[in-house]
Design an enzyme around this catalytic site. Structure first.
Site, mmCIF file in Angstrom:
data_model
loop_
_atom_site.group_PDB
_atom_site.id
_atom_site.type_symbol
_atom_site.label_atom_id
_atom_site.label_comp_id
_atom_site.label_asym_id
_atom_site.label_seq_id
_atom_site.Cartn_x
_atom_site.Cartn_y
_atom_site.Cartn_z
ATOM 1 N N CYS A 68 0.837 -1.206 0.000
ATOM 2 C CA CYS A 68 0.000 0.000 0.000
ATOM 3 C C CYS A 68 0.876 1.263 0.000
ATOM 4 C CB CYS A 68 -0.913 -0.014 1.229
ATOM 5 S SG CYS A 68 -2.030 1.402 1.265
ATOM 6 N N CYS A 72 0.535 4.707 6.948
ATOM 7 C CA CYS A 72 -0.074 4.541 8.279
ATOM 8 C C CYS A 72 0.902 3.781 9.201
ATOM 9 C CB CYS A 72 -1.395 3.788 8.166
ATOM 10 S SG CYS A 72 -2.461 4.443 6.848
ATOM 11 N N CYS A 75 0.469 0.074 10.291
ATOM 12 C CA CYS A 75 -0.052 -0.928 9.360
ATOM 13 C C CYS A 75 1.008 -1.813 8.714
ATOM 14 C CB CYS A 75 -0.866 -0.241 8.269
ATOM 15 S SG CYS A 75 -1.682 -1.454 7.192
ATOM 16 N N CYS A 112 -16.715 -8.966 5.270
ATOM 17 C CA CYS A 112 -16.028 -7.697 5.009
ATOM 18 C C CYS A 112 -14.761 -7.953 4.199
ATOM 19 C CB CYS A 112 -15.616 -7.039 6.321
ATOM 20 S SG CYS A 112 -16.944 -6.898 7.490
ATOM 21 N N CYS A 143 -19.629 -5.838 3.334
ATOM 22 C CA CYS A 143 -18.905 -4.629 3.729
ATOM 23 C C CYS A 143 -17.595 -4.640 2.958
ATOM 24 C CB CYS A 143 -18.631 -4.671 5.233
ATOM 25 S SG CYS A 143 -17.618 -3.279 5.807
ATOM 26 N N CYS A 203 -19.417 2.352 8.336
ATOM 27 C CA CYS A 203 -18.664 1.657 9.378
ATOM 28 C C CYS A 203 -17.407 2.490 9.580
ATOM 29 C CB CYS A 203 -18.315 0.243 8.925
ATOM 30 S SG CYS A 203 -17.214 -0.620 10.078
ATOM 31 N N ARG A 275 -17.907 -2.352 17.680
ATOM 32 C CA ARG A 275 -17.209 -3.632 17.455
ATOM 33 C C ARG A 275 -15.882 -3.702 18.204
ATOM 34 N NH1 ARG A 275 -16.942 -3.847 12.074
ATOM 35 N NH2 ARG A 275 -19.094 -4.570 12.091
HETATM 36 N N1 SAM Z 1 -6.615 0.494 3.112
HETATM 37 C C1 SAM Z 1 -7.896 0.819 3.566
HETATM 38 C C2 SAM Z 1 -7.898 2.045 4.437
HETATM 39 O O1 SAM Z 1 -7.011 2.200 5.271
HETATM 40 O O2 SAM Z 1 -8.799 2.836 4.315
HETATM 41 C C3 SAM Z 1 -8.615 -0.317 4.231
HETATM 42 C C4 SAM Z 1 -7.885 -1.335 5.053
HETATM 43 S S1 SAM Z 1 -7.158 -0.753 6.556
HETATM 44 C C5 SAM Z 1 -6.162 -2.143 6.984
HETATM 45 C C6 SAM Z 1 -8.516 -0.777 7.705
HETATM 46 C C7 SAM Z 1 -8.239 -0.403 9.141
HETATM 47 O O3 SAM Z 1 -7.565 -1.442 9.805
HETATM 48 C C8 SAM Z 1 -7.381 0.798 9.401
HETATM 49 O O4 SAM Z 1 -8.079 1.996 9.237
HETATM 50 C C9 SAM Z 1 -7.003 0.584 10.853
HETATM 51 O O5 SAM Z 1 -7.947 1.169 11.725
HETATM 52 C C10 SAM Z 1 -7.040 -0.942 11.009
HETATM 53 N N2 SAM Z 1 -5.698 -1.494 11.238
HETATM 54 C C11 SAM Z 1 -4.712 -1.626 10.333
HETATM 55 N N3 SAM Z 1 -3.594 -2.127 10.898
HETATM 56 C C12 SAM Z 1 -3.878 -2.326 12.209
HETATM 57 C C13 SAM Z 1 -3.134 -2.802 13.324
HETATM 58 N N4 SAM Z 1 -1.870 -3.165 13.210
HETATM 59 N N5 SAM Z 1 -3.755 -2.882 14.511
HETATM 60 C C14 SAM Z 1 -5.039 -2.501 14.644
HETATM 61 N N6 SAM Z 1 -5.789 -2.023 13.637
HETATM 62 C C15 SAM Z 1 -5.223 -1.937 12.429
HETATM 63 FE FE1 SF4 Z 2 -2.815 1.198 3.400
HETATM 64 FE FE2 SF4 Z 2 -2.733 0.013 5.744
HETATM 65 FE FE3 SF4 Z 2 -3.081 2.641 5.635
HETATM 66 FE FE4 SF4 Z 2 -5.077 0.972 4.784
HETATM 67 S S1 SF4 Z 2 -4.282 1.184 6.875
HETATM 68 S S2 SF4 Z 2 -4.306 2.803 3.783
HETATM 69 S S3 SF4 Z 2 -3.836 -0.722 3.955
HETATM 70 S S4 SF4 Z 2 -1.252 1.502 4.962
#
Ligand code: SAM
Ligand code: SF4
Ligand code: DTB
Length: 330
Positions: A68, A72, A75, A112, A143, A203, A275
């Site tokens: 990606c 973040c 992530c 989802c 979802c 959501c 949730r």
């Molecule tokens: N890429 C898309 C986005 O960020 O909009 C969708 C997938 S992203 C993985 C969805 C959510 O997963 C993130 O907004 C975050 O809140 C959660 N998430 C991701 N990595 C995580 C982690 N290591 N621990 C807890 N929540 C996590």
């Molecule tokens: Fe990409 Fe992870 Fe951020 Fe979603 S949460 S936008 S998958 S880096």
């Protein structure tokens, strides 16, 4: 001799009648309540709107993993960090259907699908629309979480039969800049507007345990509760620390602070499904029971979240049975 606690209503003002009216200070006052008073108030509100023993069950599948472009800091799927994850392409429809059937068999009501995109391209959207149609045909709610949406994209998803779009605010506006630099808070709010305007259920939740302060957690909840209308579904994630991400090694959040966050979400968004999301694998059964007492009434079931693991289905079924909880009727 023990003194009786002050009635909660004397400490914290009642919920505002109009959206947008939750002040961070009201929410900070909720966070500051004695835990038993906070739980009591959350339970009262929960029982006014829900069967307190019913849990909504959703199952997750990563349909496009890793690589990606966003940064973040929590992530594992960000291409900015080396977490040992290999980037995949969008998976085939048959694999999605197989996973959805298995999830349905395991008791999930909602399926989802998550993709590690900044934003879906038009050809991606067509492929995901096909997945939504196929999962819907199994009789499950759908979802997806695909990143930012541009004009017209939410409508296409709605036309395919999508029920919910997940897009999190993740943290407070004040702390956000320390977690993500490649997407603005306003861009997230704009996507949420597009989702809402297309007639989809929203959501939207966040992550705690990122190193934010209590006031910043309160500010996240204020942002969510002041969305007009507030989200139907509010995932509260506890950071799953993944080696290679900048947040690996962050001091873990006090578990009671996590419970407080759930309770405050319940009080400020009374009709939302709150949730208990990522992070359950490191929580004891007792802590999860406290989260249900605080008003959590939804779970991700199934052995995987997107790329990290989640409790075994049988362990969750055992826990629900021990607590007298059951799957919410559709
Ligand atoms: N890429 C898309 C986005 O960020 O909009 C969708 C997938 S992203 C993985 C969805 C959510 O997963 C993130 O907004 C975050 O809140 C959660 N998430 C991701 N990595 C995580 C982690 N290591 N621990 C807890 N929540 C996590
Ligand atoms: Fe990409 Fe992870 Fe951020 Fe979603 S949460 S936008 S998958 S880096
Ligand atoms: C949400 O708020 N949590 C889910 C879902 N929405 C998409 C994702 C949790 C991801 C946890 C890290 C992983 O498994 O990659």
């Amino acid at each position: 001799m023990h003194t009786t606690s002050i009635p909660v209503s004397d400490i914290v003002r009642p919920a505002p009648a109009i959206a947008g009216a939750w002040h961070s200070s009201d929410i900070q006052a909720l966070f500051a309540l004695p835990l038993m008073d906070l739980l009591y108030r959350a339970q009262q509100i929960h029982r006014q709107h829900f069967d307190a023993n019913a849990i909504q069950l959703s199952s997750l599948l990563s349909i496009k993993t890793g690589g990606c472009p966003e940064d973040c800091a929590y992530c594992p799927q960000s291409a900015h960090y080396d977490t040992g994850l290999t980037a995949d392409k969008l998976i085939p429809l048959d694999d999605v259907l197989q996973a959805a059937r298995a999830a349905q068999k395991g008791g999930a009501q909602r399926f989802c699908m998550g993709a590690a995109w900044r934003s879906p391209k038009p050809r991606h959207l067509d492929a995901v629309a096909e997945m939504i149609r196929a999962v819907k045909a199994l009789g499950m709610e759908t979802c997806v979480t695909l990143g930012m949406l541009h004009d017209g994209q939410a409508e296409k998803l709605k036309a395919a039969g999508l029920d919910y779009y997940n897009h999190n605010l993740d943290t407070s506006p004040e702390f956000y800049g320390q977690i993500i630099s490649t997407r603005t808070y306003q861009e997230r709010l704009d996507t949420l507007d597009r989702v809402r305007n297309a007639g989809l259920n929203v959501c939207c939740g966040g992550i705690v345990g990122l190193g934010e302060s209590r006031d910043q957690r309160a500010s996240l909840i204020a942002q969510l509760a002041n969305l007009d209308p507030y989200p139907e579904s509010v995932p509260i994630n506890n950071l799953v620390q993944v080696q290679g991400t900048p947040l690996a090694g962050t001091e873990a959040l006090d578990p009671f602070e996590f419970v407080r966050t759930i309770a405050v979400a319940r009080i400020t968004m009374p009709r939302a499904h709150v949730r208990l999301s990522a992070g359950r694998e490191t929580m004891s059964d007792t802590l999860q029971a406290l989260c249900f007492l605080a008003g959590a009434n939804s779970l991700f079931c199934g052995e995987m979240l997107l790329t990290t693991s989640n409790p075994q289905v049988q362990a969750d079924q055992r826990l629900m049975k021990r607590l007298g909880l059951y799957a919410e009727a559709k």
